[in-house]
Design an enzyme around this catalytic site. Sequence first.
Site, PDB file in Angstrom:
ATOM      1  N   GLU A 120       0.859  -1.179   0.000  1.00  0.00           N
ATOM      2  CA  GLU A 120       0.000   0.000   0.000  1.00  0.00           C
ATOM      3  C   GLU A 120       0.898   1.232   0.000  1.00  0.00           C
ATOM      4  O   GLU A 120       1.970   1.235   0.603  1.00  0.00           O
ATOM      5  CB  GLU A 120      -0.900   0.023   1.250  1.00  0.00           C
ATOM      6  CG  GLU A 120      -1.903  -1.111   1.294  1.00  0.00           C
ATOM      7  CD  GLU A 120      -2.972  -0.923   2.366  1.00  0.00           C
ATOM      8  OE1 GLU A 120      -3.074   0.168   2.963  1.00  0.00           O
ATOM      9  OE2 GLU A 120      -3.727  -1.890   2.606  1.00  0.00           O
ATOM     10  N   HIS A 172      -4.368   6.695   0.647  1.00  0.00           N
ATOM     11  CA  HIS A 172      -3.637   5.431   0.613  1.00  0.00           C
ATOM     12  C   HIS A 172      -4.240   4.554  -0.464  1.00  0.00           C
ATOM     13  O   HIS A 172      -5.286   4.878  -1.031  1.00  0.00           O
ATOM     14  CB  HIS A 172      -3.614   4.748   1.984  1.00  0.00           C
ATOM     15  CG  HIS A 172      -4.898   4.103   2.397  1.00  0.00           C
ATOM     16  ND1 HIS A 172      -5.987   4.813   2.849  1.00  0.00           N
ATOM     17  CD2 HIS A 172      -5.282   2.794   2.415  1.00  0.00           C
ATOM     18  CE1 HIS A 172      -6.961   3.973   3.151  1.00  0.00           C
ATOM     19  NE2 HIS A 172      -6.577   2.743   2.892  1.00  0.00           N
TER      20      HIS A 172
END
Length: 132
Positions: free
Chosen positions: A22, A77
């Site tokens: 991520e 994110h």
Amino acid sequence: LTIYKGVLDRVVAHARAALPDECCGILVGGGDRVVEVVSTENVAADPRRHFLIDPKAHIDTRRHARGRGLQVVGFYHSHPRSDARPSAIDLAEASYPGLLYLIVGLAPEPPEIRVYRLEAGNFRETAFVPLT
Ligand SMILES: [Zn+2]
């Protein structure tokens, strides 16, 4: 809410570059406008499943933005293997009421981008207009 197209492009590019992890970063703007993005390191212990924005980068970005009449308006994110809907962990770890939480999901093609505002302990999805 308007978000500069360049901001959206950079978030997607960062998400792809960070694979299989991520990615994360900070959104800078003012009023109802996101004008800049600051890519930060993901310092989570397990970056494939979680993200944690480097606290020092957060402090530095806030100071730098303020010096130019802007502010930190949110965070972003990526979800490398799913869509852009927030996970239970995303909500549990969101700690800035009123700020934006942008998520890019790389499972769909083209990537999906959704923006949420943290209000009263919940995410409320917020429509946005890309601005060129
Ligand atoms: Zn997430």
